[in-house]
Design an enzyme around this catalytic site. Structure first.
Site, PDB file in Angstrom:
ATOM      1  N   GLU A  37      -2.968  -6.652   7.900  1.00 58.33           N
ATOM      2  CA  GLU A  37      -1.599  -6.625   8.410  1.00 58.33           C
ATOM      3  C   GLU A  37      -1.506  -7.436   9.706  1.00 58.33           C
ATOM      4  O   GLU A  37      -2.512  -7.714  10.375  1.00 58.33           O
ATOM      5  CB  GLU A  37      -1.168  -5.171   8.659  1.00 58.33           C
ATOM      6  CG  GLU A  37       0.229  -4.976   9.257  1.00 58.33           C
ATOM      7  CD  GLU A  37       1.360  -5.508   8.388  1.00 58.33           C
ATOM      8  OE1 GLU A  37       1.383  -6.737   8.159  1.00 58.33           O
ATOM      9  OE2 GLU A  37       2.230  -4.714   7.990  1.00 58.33           O
ATOM     10  N   HIS A  41       0.824  -1.210   0.000  1.00 60.23           N
ATOM     11  CA  HIS A  41       0.000   0.000   0.000  1.00 60.23           C
ATOM     12  C   HIS A  41       0.861   1.264   0.000  1.00 60.23           C
ATOM     13  O   HIS A  41       2.049   1.246   0.356  1.00 60.23           O
ATOM     14  CB  HIS A  41      -0.928   0.016   1.211  1.00 60.23           C
ATOM     15  CG  HIS A  41      -0.209   0.094   2.538  1.00 60.23           C
ATOM     16  ND1 HIS A  41       0.314   1.265   3.045  1.00 60.23           N
ATOM     17  CD2 HIS A  41       0.068  -0.875   3.442  1.00 60.23           C
ATOM     18  CE1 HIS A  41       0.868   1.033   4.209  1.00 60.23           C
ATOM     19  NE2 HIS A  41       0.746  -0.259   4.477  1.00 60.23           N
TER      20      HIS A  41
END
Length: 203
Positions: free
Chosen positions: A85, A11
């Site tokens: 994550e 990202h």
């Protein structure tokens, strides 16, 4: 099953990245201005490939990064909690330097092979690998498209690539990653790297 191409991007930048704050599964930070620029450049690069869907985590920094590409090509973006994550537990949201001594000790524990040891209040490398690998293996088996595109997180990418490419989870620290970078893998009864941590498109 035909050979699959996997494009796995990290990202774009958030203010947590910029300030050196630990940003795990419970931190849902948006992209900052630099992150949106990286997302646009990533979109331009991914235009070289044909995909019918995008996959990301449930956290907005991944699906915001995917947004320019998905809108340009009118692609569905599938958000998967299993691709979130790593949960950094009690260290979430604090400066990396404040936790560095504890994290170095934990790194040594993992390097010794104790990969089921979790971060205090968080997850272990084995737990993270198993939940994310299950999602991606299902995608590989079920998708007819030859190209699968993922926007994921730094630590998660380290965990997946170290295991898939035979480095071993204990060596995940050797996998480099930068915001907006791309990893190109092919899958044919196992994973092989075409290139890793590609950042040329961000310049």
């Amino acid at each position: 099953m035909s050979v699959k191409r996997l494009l796995i991007a990290r990202h774009g930048e958030t203010d947590y990245n910029l300030k050196g704050l630990l940003q795990g599964r419970s931190i849902d930070a948006p992209l900052n201005e630099t992150g949106w620029t990286q997302a646009e450049k990533l979109s331009s690069y991914l235009t070289n490939y044909t995909a019918d869907k995008l996959y990301c985590s449930s956290l907005q920094r991944t699906w915001q990064t995917a947004k320019p590409f998905s809108e340009k090509h009118q692609l569905e973006t599938v958000r998967e909690k299993g691709l979130d994550e790593m949960d950094f537990g009690e260290y979430e949201g604090i400066p990396y330097m404040d936790a560095s001594d504890d994290l170095k000790k934990l790194k040594l524990i993992w390097q010794s092979g104790s990969l089921n040891t979790p971060i205090p209040g968080g997850e272990s490398p084995v737990e993270v690998f198993e939940r994310a690998n299950d999602v991606i293996q299902r995608d590989i088996e079920n998708r007819k498209s030859d190209t699968l595109v993922y926007v994921l997180h730094g630590r998660l990418i380290r965990i997946l690539l170290s295991k898939w490419l035979g480095y071993g989870l204990e060596n995940m620290h050797k996998v480099e990653h930068q915001n907006g970078a791309v990893n190109h893998l092919v899958y044919d009864d196992g994973f092989k790297a075409v290139y890793l941590n590609k950042t040329d498109h961000l310049k």
